[in-house]
Design a protein around this motif. Sequence first.
Motif, PDB file in Angstrom:
ATOM      1  N   GLY A 151      71.231  50.175 133.687  1.00 40.04           N
ATOM      2  CA  GLY A 151      71.600  51.583 133.687  1.00 40.04           C
ATOM      3  C   GLY A 151      70.710  52.449 132.817  1.00 40.04           C
ATOM      4  N   VAL A 152      69.992  51.846 131.861  1.00 40.58           N
ATOM      5  CA  VAL A 152      69.087  52.616 130.996  1.00 40.58           C
ATOM      6  C   VAL A 152      67.637  52.195 131.219  1.00 40.58           C
ATOM      7  N   GLY A 153      67.379  51.585 132.383  1.00 41.31           N
ATOM      8  CA  GLY A 153      66.017  51.198 132.721  1.00 41.31           C
ATOM      9  C   GLY A 153      65.532  49.949 132.038  1.00 41.31           C
ATOM     10  N   GLY A 154      66.458  49.150 131.507  1.00 40.28           N
ATOM     11  CA  GLY A 154      66.079  47.943 130.789  1.00 40.28           C
ATOM     12  C   GLY A 154      66.309  46.685 131.599  1.00 40.28           C
ATOM     13  N   SER A 155      66.157  45.551 130.937  1.00 42.02           N
ATOM     14  CA  SER A 155      66.360  44.261 131.595  1.00 42.02           C
ATOM     15  C   SER A 155      67.091  43.320 130.654  1.00 42.02           C
ATOM     16  N   LEU A 156      67.769  42.343 131.240  1.00 45.68           N
ATOM     17  CA  LEU A 156      68.526  41.365 130.449  1.00 45.68           C
ATOM     18  C   LEU A 156      68.164  39.975 130.914  1.00 45.68           C
ATOM     19  N   THR A 157      67.875  39.091 129.971  1.00 50.19           N
ATOM     20  CA  THR A 157      67.632  37.689 130.288  1.00 50.19           C
ATOM     21  C   THR A 157      68.589  36.816 129.493  1.00 50.19           C
ATOM     22  N   VAL A 158      69.015  35.729 130.097  1.00 48.17           N
ATOM     23  CA  VAL A 158      69.951  34.799 129.461  1.00 48.17           C
ATOM     24  C   VAL A 158      69.362  33.395 129.531  1.00 48.17           C
ATOM     25  N   GLU A 159      69.227  32.759 128.380  1.00 48.48           N
ATOM     26  CA  GLU A 159      68.760  31.383 128.323  1.00 48.48           C
ATOM     27  C   GLU A 159      69.865  30.538 127.705  1.00 48.48           C
ATOM     28  N   SER A 160      70.317  29.533 128.437  1.00 52.46           N
ATOM     29  CA  SER A 160      71.380  28.669 127.920  1.00 52.46           C
ATOM     30  C   SER A 160      71.392  27.362 128.684  1.00 52.46           C
ATOM     31  N   ALA A 161      71.928  26.358 128.054  1.00 55.74           N
ATOM     32  CA  ALA A 161      72.137  25.056 128.678  1.00 55.74           C
ATOM     33  C   ALA A 161      73.214  24.343 127.878  1.00 55.74           C
ATOM     34  N   PRO A 162      73.986  23.460 128.516  1.00 56.77           N
ATOM     35  CA  PRO A 162      75.036  22.751 127.793  1.00 56.77           C
ATOM     36  C   PRO A 162      74.498  22.047 126.548  1.00 56.77           C
ATOM     37  N   GLY A 163      75.108  22.344 125.407  1.00 59.18           N
ATOM     38  CA  GLY A 163      74.713  21.733 124.150  1.00 59.18           C
ATOM     39  C   GLY A 163      73.482  22.323 123.510  1.00 59.18           C
ATOM     40  N   LYS A 164      72.905  23.360 124.107  1.00 59.07           N
ATOM     41  CA  LYS A 164      71.644  23.924 123.612  1.00 59.07           C
ATOM     42  C   LYS A 164      71.780  25.342 123.094  1.00 59.07           C
ATOM     43  N   GLY A 165      72.995  25.855 122.973  1.00 51.09           N
ATOM     44  CA  GLY A 165      73.158  27.218 122.496  1.00 51.09           C
ATOM     45  C   GLY A 165      72.816  28.241 123.564  1.00 51.09           C
ATOM     46  N   THR A 166      72.869  29.496 123.196  1.00 47.85           N
ATOM     47  CA  THR A 166      72.625  30.590 124.135  1.00 47.85           C
ATOM     48  C   THR A 166      71.803  31.679 123.449  1.00 47.85           C
ATOM     49  N   THR A 167      70.829  32.208 124.184  1.00 47.57           N
ATOM     50  CA  THR A 167      70.056  33.352 123.719  1.00 47.57           C
ATOM     51  C   THR A 167      70.116  34.439 124.775  1.00 47.57           C
ATOM     52  N   ILE A 168      70.599  35.609 124.368  1.00 50.51           N
ATOM     53  CA  ILE A 168      70.647  36.761 125.256  1.00 50.51           C
ATOM     54  C   ILE A 168      69.656  37.786 124.719  1.00 50.51           C
ATOM     55  N   GLU A 169      68.773  38.245 125.611  1.00 52.99           N
ATOM     56  CA  GLU A 169      67.728  39.177 125.219  1.00 52.99           C
ATOM     57  C   GLU A 169      67.752  40.381 126.138  1.00 52.99           C
ATOM     58  N   MET A 170      67.802  41.560 125.540  1.00 49.30           N
ATOM     59  CA  MET A 170      67.799  42.814 126.297  1.00 49.30           C
ATOM     60  C   MET A 170      66.628  43.657 125.830  1.00 49.30           C
TER      61      MET A 170
END
Length: 388
Positions: free
Chosen positions: A364-383
């Motif tokens: 909605g503000v011209g950006g992008s979102l990426t999600v990196e995750s896997a079981p037991g490996k934590g999660t990283t969300i980047e916008m």
Amino acid sequence: MSQGPRSGLAAVSSALLAMSRHLEVRDVLKTIVASARELLDAQYAALGVPDDHGGFAQFVVDGVSDEQWRAIGPLPRQHGILAAMLHEAKPERLADVRKDPRFEGWPSAHPDLADFLGLPIRDGDEVIGALFLANKLRPGQGPSCPKPEGNCGFTEEDEELLAILAQHAAIALTNARLYERSRELTIAEERSRLAHELHDAVSQKLFSLRLTAQAAAALVDRDPARAKGELHQVASLAAEAVEELRAAVVELRPAALDEDGLLATLRTQTQVLDRAHTARVTFRSNGFRALPASQEEALLRVAQEALHNALRHSGAARVDVSVERRGSGAVLRVADDGNGFDPTTVRRAGRHLGLVSMRDRAGGVGGSLTVESAPGKGTTIEMEVPGG
């Protein structure tokens, strides 16, 4: 007064001014501890704010690395020397704290303490904290210098100086608490007002929509032309309701964001979450500059959603939030060391963990979102947002 390098009126004045610069409680606590350790040339300093259950609501240290602090483990309880300062409300100056009969329960990873100086922080008759120092330093000798009786320990003058600092610490801490409560009340009152207005406006629109839709349904068979007109009215009312909702959302833009900007708002919120949860929550920024209001709000909302997921669902022990400049825009990153998940499985199961909402906000503000995750490996969300 102590004859160390930080002694004298200028050093005391510097410490007191540093305490008065901050309004958030956590910042005030950190400044008090750092000022006390530097002013009295101690290797370690700490300040505990008691809760009502025999523990500490907040406990801030200086002179201990992050790795040491994690190894020490949970916050201390109110026992031994700490309990004496809180409950008896009197100073404690000891040549060797380890020889005191109240010395107990120290974790194996805790730094080795010897000479000790502790004082309660009082607001009138109420003890609102305990400030203590350990291991007096000497120029060129460090904390491991020989300690024959009367040498290399905290002096009566040190105690008097710390008492002055504790009195001003009480004022700074009380003011910071009042400031935070005032802001919370203001925000709560504003949200209550907006919620009431939103309820009234949307309720009226939905009532009109319902009646118009019922009229259209009744006219479909005997007067299709009129039914078509009623359906056009339904569409018009729905559009008006959407506009009113959008206007309300704009009004609900966080007050702190307008007053303090994105970085200060995120820093405050992560500090609050760090105190409220067992997980360690950190925040850092690098090279950030102000963005258009819509982009800053979107970054804040995505950060809040990602933090909620990490703290409520991931089982993380640590959550790191960062905002960095990237070109003319910025990138937000929320990373946890929790359970992680398979994003494709989550989508197939219909459980999005707020990912759809976050992607919508980013887009909605011209950006992008990426999600990196896997079981037991934590999660990283980047916008990432493009800037103005």
